[in-house]
Write a protein that holds these residues in place. Structure first.
Motif, PDB file in Angstrom:
ATOM      1  N   ILE A 353       0.861  -1.181   0.000  1.00 34.72           N
ATOM      2  CA  ILE A 353       0.000   0.000   0.000  1.00 34.72           C
ATOM      3  C   ILE A 353       0.898   1.232   0.000  1.00 34.72           C
ATOM      4  CG2 ILE A 353      -1.807   1.281   1.188  1.00 34.72           C
ATOM      5  CD1 ILE A 353      -2.777  -1.397   0.172  1.00 34.72           C
ATOM      6  N   ALA A 354       0.848   2.026  -1.070  1.00 35.63           N
ATOM      7  CA  ALA A 354       1.665   3.237  -1.137  1.00 35.63           C
ATOM      8  C   ALA A 354       1.158   4.240  -0.112  1.00 35.63           C
ATOM      9  CB  ALA A 354       1.607   3.833  -2.538  1.00 35.63           C
ATOM     10  N   ALA A 355       2.050   4.705   0.744  1.00 31.92           N
ATOM     11  CA  ALA A 355       1.676   5.612   1.829  1.00 31.92           C
ATOM     12  C   ALA A 355       2.517   6.881   1.756  1.00 31.92           C
ATOM     13  CB  ALA A 355       1.854   4.931   3.187  1.00 31.92           C
ATOM     14  N   ALA A 356       1.846   8.030   1.731  1.00 32.39           N
ATOM     15  CA  ALA A 356       2.553   9.310   1.748  1.00 32.39           C
ATOM     16  C   ALA A 356       2.866   9.674   3.195  1.00 32.39           C
ATOM     17  CB  ALA A 356       1.697  10.392   1.099  1.00 32.39           C
ATOM     18  N   THR A 357       4.143   9.923   3.478  1.00 31.45           N
ATOM     19  CA  THR A 357       4.577  10.266   4.830  1.00 31.45           C
ATOM     20  C   THR A 357       5.355  11.580   4.776  1.00 31.45           C
ATOM     21  OG1 THR A 357       6.759   9.211   4.756  1.00 31.45           O
ATOM     22  CG2 THR A 357       4.863   7.793   5.221  1.00 31.45           C
ATOM     23  N   PRO A 358       5.582  12.227   5.921  1.00 38.84           N
ATOM     24  CA  PRO A 358       6.366  13.471   5.908  1.00 38.84           C
ATOM     25  C   PRO A 358       7.756  13.286   5.340  1.00 38.84           C
ATOM     26  CG  PRO A 358       5.209  13.223   8.000  1.00 38.84           C
ATOM     27  CD  PRO A 358       5.018  11.941   7.251  1.00 38.84           C
ATOM     28  N   ARG A 359       8.285  12.056   5.347  1.00 41.49           N
ATOM     29  CA  ARG A 359       9.630  11.819   4.827  1.00 41.49           C
ATOM     30  C   ARG A 359       9.626  11.333   3.384  1.00 41.49           C
ATOM     31  NH1 ARG A 359       9.853   9.453  10.124  1.00 41.49           N
ATOM     32  NH2 ARG A 359      11.020  10.801  11.547  1.00 41.49           N
ATOM     33  N   GLY A 360       8.453  11.225   2.784  1.00 39.80           N
ATOM     34  CA  GLY A 360       8.380  10.777   1.396  1.00 39.80           C
ATOM     35  C   GLY A 360       7.456   9.582   1.250  1.00 39.80           C
ATOM     36  N   LEU A 361       7.356   9.085   0.033  1.00 43.55           N
ATOM     37  CA  LEU A 361       6.478   7.958  -0.273  1.00 43.55           C
ATOM     38  C   LEU A 361       7.163   6.639   0.060  1.00 43.55           C
ATOM     39  CD1 LEU A 361       3.774   7.050  -1.680  1.00 43.55           C
ATOM     40  CD2 LEU A 361       5.133   6.802  -3.759  1.00 43.55           C
ATOM     41  N   ILE A 362       6.477   5.802   0.817  1.00 40.04           N
ATOM     42  CA  ILE A 362       6.990   4.464   1.099  1.00 40.04           C
ATOM     43  C   ILE A 362       5.899   3.450   0.768  1.00 40.04           C
ATOM     44  CG2 ILE A 362       8.543   5.291   2.899  1.00 40.04           C
ATOM     45  CD1 ILE A 362       6.643   4.136   4.972  1.00 40.04           C
ATOM     46  N   GLU A 390       3.640   7.440  11.050  1.00 39.62           N
ATOM     47  CA  GLU A 390       4.438   7.772  12.230  1.00 39.62           C
ATOM     48  C   GLU A 390       5.927   7.588  11.978  1.00 39.62           C
ATOM     49  OE1 GLU A 390       2.962   5.228  15.223  1.00 39.62           O
ATOM     50  OE2 GLU A 390       1.017   6.234  15.400  1.00 39.62           O
ATOM     51  N   GLY A 391       6.274   7.014  10.808  1.00 36.25           N
ATOM     52  CA  GLY A 391       7.678   6.777  10.496  1.00 36.25           C
ATOM     53  C   GLY A 391       8.275   5.611  11.246  1.00 36.25           C
ATOM     54  N   LYS A 392       7.444   4.654  11.687  1.00 37.82           N
ATOM     55  CA  LYS A 392       7.919   3.534  12.495  1.00 37.82           C
ATOM     56  C   LYS A 392       7.877   2.207  11.739  1.00 37.82           C
ATOM     57  CE  LYS A 392       8.178   6.329  16.036  1.00 37.82           C
ATOM     58  NZ  LYS A 392       9.486   6.791  16.537  1.00 37.82           N
ATOM     59  N   THR A 393       7.740   2.244  10.425  1.00 35.91           N
ATOM     60  CA  THR A 393       7.642   0.998   9.667  1.00 35.91           C
ATOM     61  C   THR A 393       8.940   0.205   9.777  1.00 35.91           C
ATOM     62  OG1 THR A 393       6.140   2.034   8.077  1.00 35.91           O
ATOM     63  CG2 THR A 393       7.229   0.009   7.392  1.00 35.91           C
ATOM     64  N   PRO A 394       8.885  -1.049  10.224  1.00 37.53           N
ATOM     65  CA  PRO A 394      10.116  -1.853  10.290  1.00 37.53           C
ATOM     66  C   PRO A 394      10.601  -2.201   8.894  1.00 37.53           C
ATOM     67  CG  PRO A 394       8.198  -3.181  10.887  1.00 37.53           C
ATOM     68  CD  PRO A 394       7.711  -1.769  10.759  1.00 37.53           C
ATOM     69  N   PRO A 395      11.918  -2.365   8.707  1.00 40.48           N
ATOM     70  CA  PRO A 395      12.455  -2.659   7.375  1.00 40.48           C
ATOM     71  C   PRO A 395      11.864  -3.914   6.753  1.00 40.48           C
ATOM     72  CG  PRO A 395      14.216  -2.007   8.853  1.00 40.48           C
ATOM     73  CD  PRO A 395      12.990  -2.133   9.693  1.00 40.48           C
TER      74      PRO A 395
END
Length: 487
Positions: A353-362, A390-395
């Motif tokens: 699922i493409a998610a827009a985050t403050p640090r960019g698209l992941i 939240e920027g907490k996605t594990p690798p």
């Protein structure tokens, strides 16, 4: 390992992903003097994939933080030093490490004696030309240097005598010559300097042991501040509309533009998209769908007791429809093995699922999404999106995806031509749902309509297979009660 090395433990930047070479320190959770315990999170770093919290593997008192927040650090570099035995008394970790025997770090290099021609004073106190012997003790760790040959030692001593340098005293008015040794910098920093046209020999290092950092290179590459204009009156010059008085035209660009280094998630995304766009032959197909019944089902599911407390939205049913379509057309779940010239068919679906985050698209993915019920899929989708923002996605959640959905409709966009996530065969773009006039049962009525776009790798998916999958998704969303179940 000696007692000092056992007491002062260095925690090095780990490889928190798969083959990552660097990470940026986002924030420190501790400071020198704080007590830390084994497993306590001491800092948060951002890699090319996600933000990760780092726990420290030992207990003690923080002695030193080696890098500031915002610094990019190579994997394997020490980032924090901890005194694991503070009861032993105060001691400087740098001095303790510097006092370690040379054999602990590397084999000792025998020091050759100078030739008889060299002056006795030079033998007792070698002095580099242009420098005197410092009477103050230094707190910096000595830099590792290669041993000089006897000929070189004698040559330096003779040069000192010719220049009138008295050993043990500074040479007055002697110009400081740059060191003949190669500037200390890591390969990525050297490449950055080369790209920016910066001579490393002219850069002032700020890193530990005199190492040149990325920030040093950027500072050297930044244009110098313009010298103040002379007081003499100058002819009036044209200024850009709205420019502040007294601002020269050539400086307007610097005032109205911002430059941000490309790093972290943004850098990884850019590299992946360029690689995907120029490696996999993309084909995109579109279909416009009446999703009125899907929207009604969304409202019913929000009232269903089995979905209580779960997030129910159109994206959930689009994801479910795509999983059903893949089950009916399993050949689309595949990847291209360039090295072995093979197609790898996969009997599972890790739904990205493409998610827009403050640090960019992941693009994190839900593992084994094909085997989940609708409530399980809803829960996994909600956790995935909230964790990503939240920027907490594990690798681990960023790798192994097999197909992706990008929801451009949340931005009010009708559709697009999405680029494949590297290594995946297809990506589905879900556009905005709008109420539009639509012919339904022979009459024009207001209906909820959306546009779907499916991009696929034409090496793996031919037009027939891609069209079947897209048509299947559309048919399910038109009549969702038949195939979408949660039992």
């Amino acid at each position: 390992m000696t007692a000092n090395a056992q007491r002062f433990r260095e925690f090095k930047m780990p490889d928190v992903g798969e083959g990552l070479t660097e990470a940026e320190i986002l924030s420190w959770h501790v400071k020198p003097g704080d007590e830390v315990t084994d497993g306590q999170v001491v800092c948060e770093v951002e890699t090319a994939k996600a933000a990760v919290e780092l726990p420290i593997p030992f207990t003690g008192t923080v002695s030193e933080l080696h890098f500031d927040e915002g610094t990019t650090v190579d994997v394997g570099a020490p980032i924090i030093t901890v005194d694991t035995d503070p009861a032993a008394g105060p001691a400087a970790p740098a001095a303790a490490l510097a006092a370690e025997p040379a054999a602990e770090a590397e084999p000792a290099v025998p020091q050759p004696e100078p030739e008889p021609e060299a002056p006795k004073e030079a033998k007792r106190q070698p002095v580099l030309v242009g420098y005197g012997v410092s009477t103050a003790s230094t707190k910096r760790r000595p830099r590792k240097q290669a041993a000089a040959s006897p000929q070189e030692g004698a040559k330096q001593a003779l040069q000192a005598e010719l220049n009138g340098t008295v050993p043990g005293a500074p040479a007055p008015d002697a110009p400081t010559a740059p060191a003949a040794t190669r500037p200390l910098a890591k390969p990525p920093v050297r490449k950055l300097a080369k790209d920016l046209g910066v001579d490393l020999a002219l850069v002032t290092p700020s890193g530990p042991e005199g190492i040149i950092t990325r920030e040093d290179v950027h500072a050297a590459a930044a244009p110098a501040a313009p010298a103040p204009a002379p007081a003499a009156p100058a002819a009036p010059s044209a200024q850009a509309p709205g420019a502040p008085a007294g601002v020269e035209p050539q400086s307007m660009a610097a005032i109205r533009e911002r430059r941000v280094p490309v790093k972290g998630v943004r850098k990884a995304t850019a590299s992946a998209m360029v690689s995907s766009a120029f490696t996999a032959p993309h084909v995109t197909e579109f279909v416009t769908v009446d999703v009125t019944r899907t929207m009604r089902l969304v409202e019913k599911l929000k009232q269903d007791k089995d979905m209580a407390g779960l997030r129910v939205n159109p994206l959930l049913l689009v994801a479910r429809a795509l999983l059903v379509a893949i089950r009916r057309n399993p050949d689309i779940s595949a990847s291209w093995d360039e090295e072995n010239q093979e197609i790898v068919y996969k009997d599972y679906v890790n739904l990205g699922i493409a998610a827009a985050t403050p640090r960019g698209l992941i693009v994190p993915n839900i593992k084994d999404a094909h085997a989940k019920t609708l409530p399980e899929l809803s829960r996994a989708l909600g956790d995935l999106v909230s964790t990503a923002r939240e920027g907490k996605t594990p690798p681990g959640d960023m790798t192994g995806g097999t197909v992706t959905i990008t929801n451009v409709g949340v931005f009010g966009v009708d559709t697009g031509t999405p680029i494949l996530n590297p290594g995946e065969p297809a990506i589905l773009a879900f556009g905005a749902v709008r109420e539009q006039p639509w012919v339904h049962k022979g009459k024009v009525k207001p209906r909820h309509v959306t546009t779907l776009a499916l991009s696929f790798d034409h090496r793996l998916v031919d037009g027939e297979l891609g069209s079947r999958v897209l048509a299947d998704v559309a048919a399910i969303l038109e009549r969702p009660g038949r195939l979408i179940t949660w039992a």
